[in-house]
Write an enzyme that holds these catalytic residues in place. Structure first.
Site, PDB file in Angstrom:
ATOM      1  CD  GLU A  50      15.403  48.932  76.160  1.00  0.00           C
ATOM      2  OE1 GLU A  50      14.462  48.143  76.435  1.00  0.00           O
ATOM      3  OE2 GLU A  50      15.563  49.431  75.033  1.00  0.00           O
TER       4      GLU A  50
ATOM      5  CE1 TYR B 186      12.767  46.747  71.715  1.00  0.00           C
ATOM      6  CE2 TYR B 186      12.258  46.320  74.023  1.00  0.00           C
ATOM      7  CZ  TYR B 186      12.937  47.034  73.051  1.00  0.00           C
ATOM      8  OH  TYR B 186      13.784  48.053  73.421  1.00  0.00           O
TER       9      TYR B 186
END
Length: 393
Positions: free
Chosen positions: A140, A98
């Site tokens: 997730e 990310y």
């Protein structure tokens, strides 16, 4: 969620960012793949990158998330986040990726918008990004834990124990973990990621719906796509006895058990999750009313044609309704052409699941809403980047 100060900044700059997102996203991907070429080779779908559909999907999700934060600051858009999180988990996306995305995305924003990106604007959009990213990371993590896989693991070696030709275009594969570990549980309607190594060394990953429930194995079906690298490789080179990497099942659209009437509508290869749902309903002896709808070009390209009718016949209150654009035999005129759900008697309280090309699903959804089906009870699965995300419920 979003701080009051950032909310006002994002509200004021959303038109400019949204208007430029078509320039920002291709520049972002160019920067990302230049710095990290392995991501394009081994993670991102090269075909979707080439035709721009993945870039459109990213743009749509960012704009939709920012708009949701501004318009509904106390409500997190969980439906959108869940869909992205399941896709990410199937691909093995890890938390450390990310910051890489943030770096190149913001570099692209600054390059496109220039001096308009003041420190205040940059801080506000950085807050948007990390609200979305941290929510996805948390979702997730739970998905990985439930699946018994580690973050970053896109699949485990699985042996192909069965291969069946459904039509000239569609082949079904049955796989089992090569190390003898238990087969991960899946829900009807979910998909697995399949990783193949192509001749140029690239490891491309694709998602394929579960199309059945064989004991001790996973079953998925693959349509050969004209320019699809992975589908062509699976059709031409992967035989029984070979090993491929397959993920645990993921996907936010799965058939819920219950007594409510259920309508399953598909077109083309969208039949794969539907046949998986029908298999589950038949195997569990479901007593609920089931309406199965399918649209296809012709009988010869209709994968699982026989399965559709045999599974419906096993259910006590079920019916199949099929439309062909080019029938190859005597076929009713009112079932020639495109599917028309307005012809059907749809009971009150029906829950619907749609899968197929976007034009088919848009038309089916409109017809279901007109018939009185609640918007919240219409679920859909998209093959490939979800260009509907944020625009439709």
């Amino acid at each position: 969620m979003l701080s009051p100060k950032s909310t006002e900044v994002v509200r004021a700059t959303l038109p400019a960012v949204g208007g430029a997102i078509g320039e920002i996203t291709p520049l972002f991907y160019n920067k990302l793949f230049t710095a990290h070429p392995a991501l394009l080779r081994d993670l991102f779908n090269r075909g979707n990158q080439a035709n721009g559909s993945q870039q459109q999907a990213l743009a749509g999700s960012i704009a939709a998330f920012a708009s949701a934060l501004v318009e509904h600051p106390d409500v997190r858009p969980d439906a959108m986040l869940a869909r992205i999180a399941h896709k990410h988990a199937s691909l093995g996306i890890a938390p450390e990726q990310y910051p890489i995305v943030q770096e190149h995305l913001f570099a692209a924003i600054v390059e496109v918008l220039g001096d308009a990106v003041t420190p205040e604007v940059a801080a506000a959009w950085d807050e948007v990004y990390w609200l979305m990213a941290n929510a996805l990371i948390a979702l997730e993590a739970r998905l990985y834990e439930q699946a018994g896989t580690a973050p970053g693991e896109a699949g485990v070696p699985c042996e192909v124990v069965g291969r069946f030709r459904e039509t000239d275009e569609v082949t079904t594969f049955v796989v089992q973990p090569a190390d003898g570990r238990p087969v991960p549980a899946g829900r009807p309607g979910q998909y697995v990621s399949v990783q193949v190594t192509l001749p140029d060394g690239a490891r491309q990953i694709r998602q394929y719906s579960l199309s059945g429930q064989p004991d001790g194995a996973l079953q998925f079906s693959v349509k050969r796509v004209g320019d699809g690298e992975a589908s062509a490789h699976l059709h031409d080179h992967v035989r029984v006895g070979e090993t491929i990497l397959v993920s645990a099942p993921f996907g936010d659209v799965a058939l819920e058990d219950g007594d409510a009437p259920v309508l399953l509508a598909s077109a083309g290869i969208g039949c794969t999750p539907v046949v998986g749902m029908l298999t589950h309903l038949a195997a569990t002896g479901a007593q609920r009313k089931v309406i199965a709808v399918h649209a296809d070009r012709s009988p010869s390209v209709h994968a699982f044609r026989a399965d559709l009718h045999s599974l419906v016949a096993k259910l006590p209150d079920a019916a199949a309704h099929v439309w062909y654009e080019a029938p190859e035999e005597d076929w009713p005129a009112d079932r020639t052409g495109r599917a028309d759900l307005s012809q059907l008697d749809i009971p009150s309280g029906t829950v619907a699941y749609l899968c197929g090309p976007l034009p088919f699903m848009r038309a089916a959804r409109a017809q279901l809403l007109e018939a009185g089906v609640a918007a919240a009870d219409i679920h859909y699965e998209v093959f490939g980047p979800d260009l509907w995300l944020g625009a439709e419920g």
